[in-house]
Design a protein around this motif. Structure first.
Motif, PDB file in Angstrom:
ATOM      1  N   ASN A 133      35.218  38.436  24.240  1.00  0.00           N
ATOM      2  CA  ASN A 133      35.647  37.917  25.536  1.00  0.00           C
ATOM      3  C   ASN A 133      36.073  36.466  25.372  1.00  0.00           C
ATOM      4  N   VAL A 179      38.435  33.064  26.687  1.00  0.00           N
ATOM      5  CA  VAL A 179      39.161  32.363  27.748  1.00  0.00           C
ATOM      6  C   VAL A 179      39.969  31.251  27.094  1.00  0.00           C
ATOM      7  N   ARG A 184      39.250  41.064  24.877  1.00  0.00           N
ATOM      8  CA  ARG A 184      39.733  40.710  26.217  1.00  0.00           C
ATOM      9  C   ARG A 184      40.031  39.202  26.282  1.00  0.00           C
ATOM     10  N   HIS A 202      41.660  36.102  28.816  1.00  0.00           N
ATOM     11  CA  HIS A 202      42.280  35.586  30.043  1.00  0.00           C
ATOM     12  C   HIS A 202      42.692  34.146  29.766  1.00  0.00           C
ATOM     13  N   ALA A 249      51.238  41.026  29.389  1.00  0.00           N
ATOM     14  CA  ALA A 249      50.162  41.333  30.338  1.00  0.00           C
ATOM     15  C   ALA A 249      50.374  42.702  30.975  1.00  0.00           C
ATOM     16  N   SER A 252      45.314  38.940  30.462  1.00  0.00           N
ATOM     17  CA  SER A 252      45.783  38.484  31.779  1.00  0.00           C
ATOM     18  C   SER A 252      45.924  36.963  31.733  1.00  0.00           C
ATOM     19  N   PHE A 253      46.638  36.426  32.681  1.00  0.00           N
ATOM     20  CA  PHE A 253      46.797  34.963  32.699  1.00  0.00           C
ATOM     21  C   PHE A 253      47.096  34.483  34.104  1.00  0.00           C
ATOM     22  N   ASP A 254      46.776  33.210  34.333  1.00  0.00           N
ATOM     23  CA  ASP A 254      47.118  32.523  35.582  1.00  0.00           C
ATOM     24  C   ASP A 254      47.871  31.246  35.241  1.00  0.00           C
ATOM     25  N   SER A 268      37.549  32.951  36.567  1.00  0.00           N
ATOM     26  CA  SER A 268      38.330  33.646  35.546  1.00  0.00           C
ATOM     27  C   SER A 268      37.470  34.203  34.424  1.00  0.00           C
ATOM     28  N   THR A 269      36.168  33.943  34.493  1.00  0.00           N
ATOM     29  CA  THR A 269      35.285  34.344  33.420  1.00  0.00           C
ATOM     30  C   THR A 269      34.677  35.700  33.733  1.00  0.00           C
ATOM     31  N   SER A 270      34.988  36.678  32.910  1.00  0.00           N
ATOM     32  CA  SER A 270      34.535  38.039  33.177  1.00  0.00           C
ATOM     33  C   SER A 270      33.160  38.319  32.607  1.00  0.00           C
ATOM     34  N   CYS A 274      31.468  34.472  27.068  1.00  0.00           N
ATOM     35  CA  CYS A 274      32.837  34.130  26.701  1.00  0.00           C
ATOM     36  C   CYS A 274      32.860  32.969  25.702  1.00  0.00           C
TER      37      CYS A 274
END
Length: 385
Positions: free
Chosen positions: A156, A158, A184, A186, A207, A214-216, A241-243, A247
């Motif tokens: 995971n 980020v 994963r 982000h 994506a 995924s991204f923002d 944003s942290t699943s 992470c």
């Protein structure tokens, strides 16, 4: 006493003679393979790469991507996130700058870098304005420690990127897509304006095709009516944003973003071992760094005596390495961020300022060695190259 008599006094000497006789009769003569190890190492980590510019593409109004192929027919492998140090001659000055490789390690035919225009940029503006397809360049081999390690960084991730700091992440993301990995990711990507987002269309395509990515986009100076995320990459946004609590965070961007985002990660009590930070390069204004002495102005000029060679002048606000290069003196360089130690130089007398983060060894401090890429003269000095 002769030498043979001396050898006979060595414990088990006779046994060694027997073993030598057996090996000479039945063993493999490695003399025939002399130099093979050096050849393999040189293929993986050659001292210099001769490169040809094959493509130049405008990514945004401020950024171009540059594709580089080998002039010798071979590019060494690298890990996504690493950089090459580009050597260029600008205005009669031989200098270099590290650029992260944005292409994926799965692409062995070329390296791609992205160059963004910066105010007073010495090398970046030359590459943007002067470089043409077909030009010959030299670089170091891929280097750096800002890469993903599956053994202890988990699945995971980020990514926190700002501006052209997306380039090492782009290499990681492209590799993830090419290999269809399951980890994963982000990404929070900060941009001053929405029109200056590098690789936006490709990010959207990846994506859409890979649900584990995924991204923002976070725009700090959005145009009127912009509907996306606005402001800065703060603790609240990072938390949202942290699943997973497990992470690993990777951070790369401009100097101001480091100062802000690392503080936001600290607010979330993210342990240091879960944060990976790419090297930053020399600060834009060294006098703003903690510890800069009062009374020394960035424009102050000091004498630098190079033992056995000559004396040059150096500004307090400029890295000593840059002053040397302006005087026609080039020393080994790679990261230009005080990390790799390749430029280690003996400071014989005088005083320099080295900001926090310069990775001086204990032996460097004890015996007076400095890293000129991140050393700023505070007085007349003498060095030995």
């Amino acid at each position: 006493m002769g030498s043979k008599d001396i050898f006979k006094q060595i414990e088990n000497y006779d046994e060694m003679l027997k073993d030598t006789a057996v090996l000479e009769k039945y063993g493999f003569d490695y003399q025939t393979r002399k130099g093979e190890v050096e050849k393999i190492i040189d293929e993986l980590h050659p001292g210099r790469l001769n490169l040809v510019v094959s493509e130049i593409k405008e990514e945004t109004p401020s950024t171009k991507s540059i594709r580089l192929v080998s002039a010798d027919g071979y590019l060494p492998p690298f890990q996504a996130g690493q950089y090459i140090n580009m050597f260029v001659d600008v205005g009669g000055i031989r200098t270099s700058r590290p650029y992260s490789i944005a292409s994926a390690p799965t692409q062995s035919g070329y390296y791609e870098i992205a160059v963004r225009r910066v105010d007073d940029g010495f090398v970046s503006n030359y590459l943007l304005d002067e470089l043409k397809v077909g030009a010959l360049l030299q670089s170091s081999s891929p280097s750096g420690n800002f890469h993903y390690n599956p053994l202890y960084q988990g699945d995971n991730l980020v990514f926190i990127a700002g501006g052209s700091g997306i380039t090492p992440f782009m290499s990681m993301i492209r590799e993830m897509a090419d290999r269809n990995t399951s980890r994963r990711v982000h990404m929070l990507y900060g941009s001053r304006v929405e029109g200056d987002v590098i690789y936006h269309d490709e990010l959207k395509r990846i994506a859409a095709a890979h649900k584990n990515f995924s991204f923002d986009i976070v725009v700090s100076e959005p145009s009127e009516g912009y509907a996306g995320k606005k402001g800065f990459i703060n603790a609240e946004l990072i938390k949202d944003s942290t699943s997973s609590e497990d992470c690993t965070f990777f951070v790369c961007g401009p100097e101001a973003m480091y100062d802000f985002c690392l503080g936001e990660l600290e607010k979330l009590s993210i342990p240091q071992r879960k944060i990976r930070v790419e090297i930053m390069g020399a600060p834009k204004d060294i006098t703003l760094q903690p510890g800069w002495p009062a009374g020394v102005n960035a424009k102050d000029v000091f004498k630098v005596l190079i033992k056995g060679k000559k004396t040059i002048k150096a500004r307090a606000g400029e890295p000593l390495m840059s002053s040397l290069e302006r005087s026609g003196i080039n020393i080994p360089a790679l990261c230009r961020s005080g990390e790799c130690s390749l430029c280690r130089t003996k400071l014989i007398s005088g005083k320099v300022f080295q900001p926090d983060g310069v990775k001086l060894r204990k032996s460097d401090r004890r015996f007076g060695y400095i890293h000129p890429c991140m050393s700023y003269p505070l007085a007349d000095i003498e060095i030995m190259l």
